[in-house]
Design an enzyme around this catalytic site. Structure first.
Site: not given
Length: 307
Positions: A26, A46, A153
């Site tokens: 991302g 991550k 989100d």
């Protein structure tokens, strides 16, 4: 076959991991599939690239939220580490690494994409059972202490599917304190800019497209997103995806609150009413998560009686 010692490795605290493949990328982070060098268990790591103190603060806040939110329908964090110091290759000042579980079934978005090709609709019972669990996960955010949190989100791409088909809410990078009192145009603009950066357009609540100078934003931004998620579970896409794909204004479409359903819908009016119950353009008319859960239980009971 390459030598194991030539594999890319990641060191997080006392554990070493071999990187197997890149799972996603991302604007702010990357996610890699890794194997624990000692136990050979598989995880997702991550890595958040920070370009300054402000970025690092946001990334560390994400780590903090994993510690706060303990719920079976919210992703857990096994370990995390801050790697300080500049990395000239990534043009970063530091990196935050988070060790997460790996779900091989992938996301709800990827399942809906596969189903869309075959026009393979989920049954009402399966949709509502899964949706109820998503709501329970969202309730954990809204009940967080010391103050309620919003995911900000929620979308099908941020919901993983576990081995037993349970939905798992992921990506806490957009999580924020739910109740925000906006006082003045600069604060409004700041929140609007943050929303456009971190909240996906097709699932974004109308009040975040055009933040008023004096207003109160609360956790019901997530309720709008939940309405879009339930619509997508029924019809493979958010009600605003087609608007986005045409290049029309998603903001105007969301603010108008005009939601239509396909004529050949396999679902009954109760499910449509549940979706519309959440997709109220005026946030003050939108229910809180407790009412959504209660109404979902009612719809499940109605469907069971009719069956």
């Amino acid at each position: 076959m390459g030598c194991i010692c030539s594999r890319e490795t990641v060191q997080i605290n006392s554990r070493k991991y071999y990187v197997r493949e890149r799972l996603g990328e991302g604007g702010f982070s990357t996610v890699d599939l890794v194997e624990d060098a000692h136990s050979h268990k598989i995880y997702a790591v991550k890595k958040i690239i920070c370009h300054g103190e402000a970025d690092q603060k946001v990334a560390m806040k994400e780590v903090e939220y994993y510690g706060l939110l303990k719920h079976p329908n919210v992703i857990e964090c096994f370990d995390s580490a801050l790697k300080a110091g500049p990395n000239p290759f990534l043009n970063s000042t530091s990196e935050v690494m988070i060790v997460l579980p790996y779900y091989k079934s992938g996301t709800l978005a990827s399942e809906l994409e596969r189903r869309s090709v075959r026009r393979e609709y989920m049954s009402s019972a399966e949709i509502l059972s899964m949706f109820l669990q998503i709501c329970e996960g969202v309730k954990a955010f809204h009940e967080a202490k010391p103050e309620p949190l919003s995911h900000r989100d929620l979308k099908t791409a941020n919901i993983l599917i576990s081995g037993d088909r349970s939905p798992i809410i992921m990506d806490l990078g957009s999580v924020a304190v739910a109740r925000v009192k906006v006082c003045g145009s600069s604060e409004a603009q700041q929140l609007q800019d943050l929303a456009s950066e971190r909240c996906s357009m097709s699932y974004r609540a109308p009040e975040l497209f055009n933040v008023e100078s004096y207003c109160m934003i609360d956790e019901r931004t997530d309720i709008w997103s939940l309405g879009c998620v339930l619509y997508a579970m029924c019809y493979f896409k958010s009600p605003f995806d087609a608007v986005y794909e045409r290049g029309d204004s998603v903001a105007l479409a969301a603010i108008s609150g005009n939601i239509t359903f396909p004529e050949s819908s396999p679902y009954n009016s109760e499910i449509h009413e549940l979706i519309l119950y959440m997709l109220k353009a005026n946030p003050m008319e939108r229910p809180y998560i407790y009412s959504v859960i209660e109404k979902t239980h009612d719809v499940i009971s109605t469907i069971e009686v009719k069956a």
